[in-house]
Design an enzyme around this catalytic site. Structure first.
Site, PDB file in Angstrom:
ATOM      1  N   GLN A  31      -4.183  -1.661   9.735  1.00  0.00           N
ATOM      2  CA  GLN A  31      -4.082  -2.960   9.054  1.00  0.00           C
ATOM      3  C   GLN A  31      -4.736  -4.060   9.898  1.00  0.00           C
ATOM      4  OE1 GLN A  31      -2.894  -3.648   5.893  1.00  0.00           O
ATOM      5  NE2 GLN A  31      -3.673  -5.703   6.286  1.00  0.00           N
ATOM      6  N   LYS A  80       0.840  -1.208   0.000  1.00  0.00           N
ATOM      7  CA  LYS A  80       0.000   0.000   0.000  1.00  0.00           C
ATOM      8  C   LYS A  80       0.870   1.252   0.000  1.00  0.00           C
ATOM      9  CE  LYS A  80      -3.740  -2.566   2.193  1.00  0.00           C
ATOM     10  NZ  LYS A  80      -4.351  -3.018   3.469  1.00  0.00           N
ATOM     11  N   ASP A 108     -10.614   3.308   4.555  1.00  0.00           N
ATOM     12  CA  ASP A 108     -10.698   1.846   4.412  1.00  0.00           C
ATOM     13  C   ASP A 108     -12.122   1.358   4.723  1.00  0.00           C
ATOM     14  OD1 ASP A 108      -9.407  -0.521   3.726  1.00  0.00           O
ATOM     15  OD2 ASP A 108      -8.910  -1.013   5.810  1.00  0.00           O
TER      16      ASP A 108
END
Lengths: 282, 282
Positions: free
Chosen positions: B99, B55, B122
């Site tokens: 994450q 990413k 996200d």
């Protein structure tokens, strides 16, 4: 009609819920607390007026204080939200219900979402929906919660069953789909754009009718032995399910009236008492 | 393999998304703004470390600033949330990615929900989920959004189709079910407690595999002509779908790798740019 047909009696489920509430309300009374539900009605739609009155009467019979706020049909979104915010601040109010639907010019979603999550006993806010979809604490929307309460009261198995929900509204179809999924049903959500609706209903172990069309679900759509819960409330007290036509196929079915409706109101009362207890740290 | 089989090339979809972002990033640069994504990695799980690095590299290639915050595995929930809150306050940060998964002792849901909704690029917070389920503005969860982007890129019809989602996680199965429903698919959400899973998959026009089991979906489960999207990412770059076995049946399928994965990363970048533009009032 099949011999083992079970009529799911909403009045019986509601009576059980209310019986459990009585002791809790008495206990709160010893601490000087009276659970209080504030209900807001915008405009004078006759059906909504009836629902609000029924909810107020149900509160009264059980010893829950109810505050009814009637606003004119021309109320703006901002004015409505200002009223809700006052109730959010009012330490004597434990639950806030905004009667759905509001007049078209009002942003109902913004109004729902201005209700403090602690007082959203009708479970209509976006945040309440999400918390329930993810299985956290928040008040679920009352009609979906009533459907789950009926399934639980009659010990009808949900886990591993195929549940078909007809309807996808934010206060009914979507939350009941989420709640059934959280109880391990395999859930299919159908709606106006569904092709071959009958095919889906025919494979369902549990049918939830939440479509808002009178006598919509036909008898020959029903898999023999299916459980049918009718959350429809169309004018004239007519459900979404063609009740008589489904009786030969269903193993269990809610009538309309006296099915999901009374349990929805009892659930609203329960949430109001839950909220009052939570505020007291009980 | 059938002659008309369409391989859904995630790299191609991702390239298109990135191409559109380049112009937008240049435009932001003229205003002195560099989109910035902060990524938090707790512990040193090798797969997570790889994803975070991928990413970060993707950001760099496109001219998006990335901040990487590595926290030790023994970080507490409170410490993690304090870090997230600092990033919420930091006016130079446009997106925050925590994450998944975090070490077991951390309350991941509380951490996700501490991310400001404006920076939840996200799409992992409860509120982001609900806003998407109800069809409002909020960043959808990236993998579900990537699945929808692939369907859109290849102009594969969704409305009226039967979509079967295998998996019900809060960041994948539940949001993709909601997004497909909002695009008028009839959606069945299946999971570990589903009985006769094959039967559901066999009736699907669109199959979404989000189960996290390598090569789980079998070829003979697939209805001829079905569209298959594989969101699985199991060790060794293996999907949830037995790809080779499904080729004779599918009309379109995503490979693993180079299917949903690259589009997920491109979607994350897009959301970061969206957030930067929104902050500038663009």
């Amino acid at each position: 009609m099949n011999a083992n047909l079970l009529i799911l009696d909403g009045n019986q489920v509601a009576a059980k819920i209310k019986e459990q509430l009585e002791a809790r309300i008495s206990r709160l009374a010893t601490k000087g607390v009276v659970p209080c539900l504030a209900t807001i009605l915008v405009g004078d739609d006759p059906a909504s007026t009836t629902y609000v009155r029924m909810k107020g009467n149900a509160c009264k019979r059980l010893g829950i204080k109810s505050i009814r706020i009637d606003l004119p049909a021309e109320t703006s979104t901002d004015q409505l939200i200002a009223t809700i915010k006052q109730l959010n601040e009012d330490s004597e109010v434990h639950g806030i219900l905004l009667q759905h639907p509001v007049p078209h010019h009002i942003d109902e979603r913004a109004a729902f979402d201005s209700i403090s999550i602690d007082k959203d006993v009708d479970g209509v806010s976006t945040q309440s929906f999400a918390q329930n979809a993810f299985g956290f604490a928040a008040f679920p929307s009352c009609t979906p919660a009533a459907i789950m309460a009926i399934l639980e009261y009659y010990k009808l198995p949900v886990s591993g069953k195929h549940a078909v929900v007809i309807g996808r509204s934010p206060i009914l179809g979507k939350p009941v789909s989420a709640m059934l999924l959280n109880k391990d049903a395999t859930v299919t959500t159908c709606h106006s754009k569904t092709t071959e609706l009958e095919r889906f209903v025919r494979s369902a172990d549990i049918v939830i009718a939440a479509v808002g069309k009178p006598n919509f679900v036909q008898g020959d759509w029903i898999k023999p032995g299916a459980v049918i819960l009718d959350a429809g409330y169309n004018p004239g007290n007519i459900g979404d399910v063609d009740y008589e036509a489904c009786l030969p196929y269903a193993s269990a079915i809610t009538p309309v009236p006296a099915g999901v409706g009374p349990v929805t109101i009892a659930t609203l009362l329960k949430h109001t008492v839950d909220s009052a207890e939570k505020k007291q740290g009980i």
